[in-house]
Design an enzyme around this catalytic site. Structure first.
Site, PDB file in Angstrom:
ATOM      1  CE  LYS A  58      -3.057  -1.693  -4.794  1.00  0.00           C
ATOM      2  NZ  LYS A  58      -2.370  -0.950  -3.734  1.00  0.00           N
ATOM      3  N   GLY A 122      14.394  -6.279  17.265  1.00  0.00           N
ATOM      4  CA  GLY A 122      15.179  -5.165  17.560  1.00  0.00           C
ATOM      5  C   GLY A 122      15.244  -3.997  19.017  1.00  0.00           C
ATOM      6  N   GLY A 192     -11.300   5.452   2.713  1.00  0.00           N
ATOM      7  CA  GLY A 192      -9.858   6.120   1.950  1.00  0.00           C
ATOM      8  C   GLY A 192      -9.644   4.906   1.530  1.00  0.00           C
ATOM      9  CD  GLU A 213     -14.713   9.005   5.612  1.00  0.00           C
ATOM     10  OE1 GLU A 213     -13.785   8.177   4.769  1.00  0.00           O
ATOM     11  OE2 GLU A 213     -14.392  10.378   6.647  1.00  0.00           O
ATOM     12  CG  HIS A 454      -1.728   8.956 -32.388  1.00  0.00           C
ATOM     13  ND1 HIS A 454      -3.562   9.384 -31.577  1.00  0.00           N
ATOM     14  CD2 HIS A 454      -2.464   8.232 -33.665  1.00  0.00           C
ATOM     15  CE1 HIS A 454      -4.522   9.086 -32.316  1.00  0.00           C
ATOM     16  NE2 HIS A 454      -4.078   8.259 -33.701  1.00  0.00           N
TER      17      HIS A 454
HETATM   18  P1  FAD Z   1       6.407  -1.348   7.213  1.00  0.00           P
HETATM   19  O1  FAD Z   1       6.352  -1.893   5.485  1.00  0.00           O
HETATM   20  O2  FAD Z   1       5.593  -1.190   7.641  1.00  0.00           O
HETATM   21  O3  FAD Z   1       7.505  -1.938   7.300  1.00  0.00           O
HETATM   22  C1  FAD Z   1       8.782  -1.900   8.786  1.00  0.00           C
HETATM   23  C2  FAD Z   1       8.655  -3.597   9.029  1.00  0.00           C
HETATM   24  O4  FAD Z   1       9.813  -3.336  10.388  1.00  0.00           O
HETATM   25  C3  FAD Z   1       7.810  -4.643   9.517  1.00  0.00           C
HETATM   26  O5  FAD Z   1       8.774  -5.514   8.718  1.00  0.00           O
HETATM   27  C4  FAD Z   1       8.512  -4.515  10.618  1.00  0.00           C
HETATM   28  O6  FAD Z   1       7.520  -6.435  11.097  1.00  0.00           O
HETATM   29  C5  FAD Z   1       9.604  -4.401  11.157  1.00  0.00           C
HETATM   30  N1  FAD Z   1       9.920  -4.129  13.045  1.00  0.00           N
HETATM   31  C6  FAD Z   1       8.786  -3.343  13.487  1.00  0.00           C
HETATM   32  N2  FAD Z   1       9.325  -3.364  14.307  1.00  0.00           N
HETATM   33  C7  FAD Z   1      10.155  -3.907  15.140  1.00  0.00           C
HETATM   34  C8  FAD Z   1      11.755  -4.022  15.357  1.00  0.00           C
HETATM   35  N3  FAD Z   1      11.439  -3.382  17.216  1.00  0.00           N
HETATM   36  N4  FAD Z   1      12.068  -4.829  15.193  1.00  0.00           N
HETATM   37  C9  FAD Z   1      12.055  -5.413  14.192  1.00  0.00           C
HETATM   38  N5  FAD Z   1      11.833  -5.490  12.839  1.00  0.00           N
HETATM   39  C10 FAD Z   1      10.705  -4.239  13.287  1.00  0.00           C
HETATM   40  N6  FAD Z   1       1.852   2.380  -0.176  1.00  0.00           N
HETATM   41  C11 FAD Z   1       1.653   2.589  -1.636  1.00  0.00           C
HETATM   42  O7  FAD Z   1       3.534   3.238  -1.452  1.00  0.00           O
HETATM   43  N7  FAD Z   1       1.481   2.001  -2.542  1.00  0.00           N
HETATM   44  C12 FAD Z   1       0.260   0.627  -2.530  1.00  0.00           C
HETATM   45  O8  FAD Z   1       0.340   0.917  -3.200  1.00  0.00           O
HETATM   46  C13 FAD Z   1       0.453   0.659  -1.097  1.00  0.00           C
HETATM   47  N8  FAD Z   1      -0.886  -0.192  -0.753  1.00  0.00           N
HETATM   48  C14 FAD Z   1      -0.902  -0.490   1.228  1.00  0.00           C
HETATM   49  C15 FAD Z   1      -2.193  -1.453   1.161  1.00  0.00           C
HETATM   50  C16 FAD Z   1      -2.014  -1.578   1.970  1.00  0.00           C
HETATM   51  C17 FAD Z   1      -3.236  -2.529   2.153  1.00  0.00           C
HETATM   52  C18 FAD Z   1      -1.684  -1.165   2.966  1.00  0.00           C
HETATM   53  C19 FAD Z   1      -1.904  -1.243   4.387  1.00  0.00           C
HETATM   54  C20 FAD Z   1      -0.468   0.025   2.651  1.00  0.00           C
HETATM   55  C21 FAD Z   1      -0.189   0.065   1.704  1.00  0.00           C
HETATM   56  N9  FAD Z   1       0.705   1.172   1.320  1.00  0.00           N
HETATM   57  C22 FAD Z   1       1.049   1.621   0.289  1.00  0.00           C
HETATM   58  C23 FAD Z   1       1.531   1.887   1.903  1.00  0.00           C
HETATM   59  C24 FAD Z   1       2.683   0.930   3.140  1.00  0.00           C
HETATM   60  O9  FAD Z   1       2.642   0.065   2.960  1.00  0.00           O
HETATM   61  C25 FAD Z   1       3.423   1.449   3.350  1.00  0.00           C
HETATM   62  O10 FAD Z   1       3.934   2.969   3.287  1.00  0.00           O
HETATM   63  C26 FAD Z   1       5.728   0.899   3.575  1.00  0.00           C
HETATM   64  O11 FAD Z   1       5.060  -0.053   4.064  1.00  0.00           O
HETATM   65  C27 FAD Z   1       5.591   1.780   4.260  1.00  0.00           C
HETATM   66  O12 FAD Z   1       7.268   1.509   5.385  1.00  0.00           O
HETATM   67  P2  FAD Z   1       8.203   1.016   6.470  1.00  0.00           P
HETATM   68  O13 FAD Z   1       9.452   0.737   5.662  1.00  0.00           O
HETATM   69  O14 FAD Z   1       7.862   2.678   6.806  1.00  0.00           O
HETATM   70  O15 FAD Z   1       7.744   0.236   7.203  1.00  0.00           O
HETATM   71  P1  NAI Z   2      -6.945   6.745   5.448  1.00  0.00           P
HETATM   72  O1  NAI Z   2      -6.456   7.765   5.873  1.00  0.00           O
HETATM   73  O2  NAI Z   2      -6.430   7.123   3.255  1.00  0.00           O
HETATM   74  O3  NAI Z   2      -8.724   6.616   4.675  1.00  0.00           O
HETATM   75  C1  NAI Z   2      -8.685   6.332   6.126  1.00  0.00           C
HETATM   76  C2  NAI Z   2     -10.314   6.926   5.856  1.00  0.00           C
HETATM   77  O4  NAI Z   2     -11.306   6.735   7.533  1.00  0.00           O
HETATM   78  C3  NAI Z   2     -10.405   8.309   5.774  1.00  0.00           C
HETATM   79  O5  NAI Z   2     -11.531   8.966   5.127  1.00  0.00           O
HETATM   80  C4  NAI Z   2     -11.382   9.161   7.645  1.00  0.00           C
HETATM   81  O6  NAI Z   2     -11.679   9.824   6.867  1.00  0.00           O
HETATM   82  C5  NAI Z   2     -11.725   7.988   7.743  1.00  0.00           C
HETATM   83  N1  NAI Z   2     -12.513   7.897   9.105  1.00  0.00           N
HETATM   84  C6  NAI Z   2     -11.638   8.063  10.156  1.00  0.00           C
HETATM   85  N2  NAI Z   2     -11.788   7.772  11.214  1.00  0.00           N
HETATM   86  C7  NAI Z   2     -13.447   7.071  11.170  1.00  0.00           C
HETATM   87  C8  NAI Z   2     -14.044   6.809  11.405  1.00  0.00           C
HETATM   88  N3  NAI Z   2     -14.090   6.677  13.073  1.00  0.00           N
HETATM   89  N4  NAI Z   2     -15.551   6.443  11.242  1.00  0.00           N
HETATM   90  C9  NAI Z   2     -15.461   6.448   9.639  1.00  0.00           C
HETATM   91  N5  NAI Z   2     -14.766   6.867   8.947  1.00  0.00           N
HETATM   92  C10 NAI Z   2     -13.324   7.077   9.875  1.00  0.00           C
HETATM   93  O7  NAI Z   2      -6.395   5.811   6.061  1.00  0.00           O
HETATM   94  P2  NAI Z   2      -6.484   4.030   5.343  1.00  0.00           P
HETATM   95  O8  NAI Z   2      -7.745   3.887   3.873  1.00  0.00           O
HETATM   96  O9  NAI Z   2      -6.878   2.949   6.861  1.00  0.00           O
HETATM   97  O10 NAI Z   2      -4.802   3.597   4.426  1.00  0.00           O
HETATM   98  C11 NAI Z   2      -4.051   4.142   5.371  1.00  0.00           C
HETATM   99  C12 NAI Z   2      -2.584   4.212   4.607  1.00  0.00           C
HETATM  100  O11 NAI Z   2      -2.484   3.917   4.250  1.00  0.00           O
HETATM  101  C13 NAI Z   2      -2.748   5.670   4.296  1.00  0.00           C
HETATM  102  O12 NAI Z   2      -3.202   6.356   3.945  1.00  0.00           O
HETATM  103  C14 NAI Z   2      -2.423   5.086   2.719  1.00  0.00           C
HETATM  104  O13 NAI Z   2      -0.949   5.903   2.987  1.00  0.00           O
HETATM  105  C15 NAI Z   2      -1.997   3.991   2.646  1.00  0.00           C
HETATM  106  N6  NAI Z   2      -2.436   3.103   1.580  1.00  0.00           N
HETATM  107  C16 NAI Z   2      -2.106   3.549   0.503  1.00  0.00           C
HETATM  108  C17 NAI Z   2      -2.290   2.637  -0.686  1.00  0.00           C
HETATM  109  C18 NAI Z   2      -1.720   3.207  -1.952  1.00  0.00           C
HETATM  110  O14 NAI Z   2      -0.939   4.220  -1.960  1.00  0.00           O
HETATM  111  N7  NAI Z   2      -2.357   2.813  -3.093  1.00  0.00           N
HETATM  112  C19 NAI Z   2      -3.119   1.835  -0.605  1.00  0.00           C
HETATM  113  C20 NAI Z   2      -3.551   1.733   0.487  1.00  0.00           C
HETATM  114  C21 NAI Z   2      -2.683   2.173   2.010  1.00  0.00           C
END
Ligand code: FAD
Ligand code: NAI
Length: 475
Positions: A58, A122, A192, A213, A454
């Protein structure tokens, strides 16, 4: 310091750190273990979300949007900018500062709530006498014991078979967030959420972006009227999105990456790009947890098996967030974390999966809650639909951002709101009203009868509600 805890949380992302804080608020003696390391090897609490997910993406989306506005849209407002230039290193450094502020914020919150933090990995060592022994492997090794264990170990980016991430040319979300200079050509596999958000960032900064895609449908999980509107906007902005492709060989060399694929027509094609981001979904992370030592059940995809209350197959072991079923979203992880802490305290923690909002932070933003029109049709549910375009909203015109619409779906008989789908300005904020409405099981008439300020974008939501009853006032 005591090495025995009421609750041990493994993972300090949004699921884990929020569970730890809530459990501490409820009077438990809580430890949280997290292994994430910052560039200096120190702790970096907040998990994927804070370090390589929600927060940094973001930050870059905001910076790149400022650049786009200054370069292409300020002139519409009579503001002329000359000598506009880009300092990617500064932009990335700002993003890193925002991340660090969030890391430090969680350290502060742990101190405030008396959560004991352990930096390291852990893993389960033993279960005996109603306690779980957990090894913390950090700079040193120690064993701590807890009555309850909450696993919140998150997820990792899924790699394409045979194409591991090198984070130089072939990037996961991690590398995608620290590209040092704007690539001339950027490829993305998967259109995605990450594909669209990261593709938007680097396109705004000047890269020529191609998204490949696999599925024939764009944003298949999104209401298709909304997805089509978004697709039109992205293509107009210059994102090249190819649907229905089959990715073949990927070769990475000094000059970049070549991607061979079969397009939707069945032609064999290939593109050369400077960097390739692979965003094809994420996989639950249980690496290093030693789940087998205590017999913790995982499903065929490696996610921890839980029931509706986040209970695993082991007594007093819980799991939340990306490592379990359900959408991989930070706010879903947080809600589960709170609910589990409350259940440990004997309370009735609850997560309503029907009202978890989704937001894609592109421009236009896409946000939704509840069911899509396609899902209602498939379920044979009788519904009414109302839409209102931002083009007819005064605030959107004043903003100079009239793309998109609000779409409301309500039950044909009871008028209960079943879903709201928004593509357009500030959809991420507008959706909150709709989530509240659905939580209270509001009817579309309830929204239609509520006074909205508004001029505001929220008037489009009210008008969409009026449209359900075919009585919009401004369209
Ligand atoms: P994580 O955030 O993955 O945290 C897990 C933690 O556990 C990590 O710090 C890891 O190092 C630690 N860990 C793992 N195994 C161990 C172990 N054995 N011992 C100690 N520590 C360990 N979601 C949204 O809602 N809005 C968004 O805008 C959004 N944007 C995203 C953008 C990107 C590029 C990505 C990749 C994801 C995005 N997501 C977004 C998804 C969101 O980041 C995840 O859903 C969220 O972080 C999940 O939280 P979690 O606590 O389950 O796991
Ligand atoms: P995604 O599930 O959103 O999208 C993956 C896309 O890749 C799908 O459209 C799928 O059809 C396509 N795909 C899968 N295999 C493929 C292949 N072999 N060749 C071509 N296309 C293929 O997954 P993404 O973008 O990796 O994000 C992972 C997750 O992280 C999201 O689903 C979401 O849960 C979280 N996230 C949330 C955000 C938010 O809330 N704004 C921002 C970024 C991530």
């Amino acid at each position: 310091m005591s090495k025995n805890f009421d609750v041990i949380v493994i993972g300090g992302g949004p699921g884990g750190y929020i569970a730890a804080i809530r459990a501490a608020q409820l009077g438990f003696n809580v430890a949280c273990i997290d292994e994430w390391k910052n560039a200096k090897g120190g702790p970096a609490l907040g998990g994927t979300c804070t370090n390589v997910g929600c927060i940094p993406s973001k930050a870059l989306l905001q910076s790149s949007e400022h650049f786009e506005q200054a370069g292409h849209h300020f002139a519409d407002h009579g503001i002329n900018v000359s000598g506009l230039s880009l300092d990617v290193a500064k932009m990335v450094a700002r993003k890193d500062t925002v991340v660090k502020q969030n890391n430090d914020g969680i350290v502060y919150l742990f101190k405030k709530n008396k959560v004991t933090f352990f930096h390291g990995r852990g893993s389960f060592v033993a279960a005996k006498d109603g306690l779980y022994d957990i090894k913390v492997a950090g700079t040193a090794e120690e064993i701590i014991s807890g009555k309850h264990v909450v696993i919140a170990t998150g997820s990792n980016a899924r790699a394409l078979p045979g194409t591991p991430f090198d984070e130089v040319n072939i990037l996961s979300n991690d590398g995608a967030l620290r590209i040092g200079a704007v690539p001339k050509k950027l490829g993305l596999i998967g259109s995605g959420v990450i594909g669209l958000e990261m593709g938007s960032v680097w396109r705004r900064l000047g890269a020529e972006v191609t998204v490949l895609e696999g599925l024939p449908t764009f944003l298949g999980a999104v209401d298709q009227q909304i997805a089509k509107e978004a697709h039109k906007a992205f293509v107009k902005q210059g994102l090249k999105i190819e649907l229905g492709v089959k990715v073949g060989e990927i070769k990475s060399g000094k000059k970049g990456v070549s991607v061979a694929y079969t397009n939707a027509k069945g032609d064999a094609v290939s593109i050369d790009v400077d960097k390739l981001i692979i965003s094809i979904g994420r996989v639950a992370n249980t690496i290093g947890l030693a789940a087998d030592v205590v017999g913790l059940s995982l499903d065929e995809r490696g996610a921890i098996v839980v029931d509706g209350d986040c209970k695993t197959n082991l007594p007093n072991v819980w799991a939340v967030g990306d490592v379990v079923r359900g959408p991989m979203l930070a706010h879903k992880a947080e809600e589960e974390g709170v609910a589990v802490a409350e259940r440990i305290a004997g309370q009735h923690g609850h997560v309503n999966f029907n009202t978890i909002p989704w937001v894609i932070y592109t421009n236009p933003e896409i946000a939704w809650v509840g069911q899509t029109e396609e899902q209602l049709k498939a379920a044979g549910r009788a519904y009414k639909a109302g839409t209102f375009p931002f083009m007819a909203n005064g605030r959107a015109r004043a903003l100079g951002d009239t793309t998109g619409m609000v779409k409301m779906l309500a039950d044909a008989v009871t008028d209960e709101i079943l879903g709201v789908h928004i593509v357009g300005p500030m959809a991420s904020e507008l959706i909150a009203e709709c989530v509240v409405a659905m939580e209270f099981r509001a009817s579309s008439e309830d929204i239609a009868r509520i006074c909205h300020a508004h001029p505001s974008l929220s008037e489009a939501t009210k008008e969409a509600a009026l449209a359900v009853d075919k009585r919009t006032l401004n369209f």
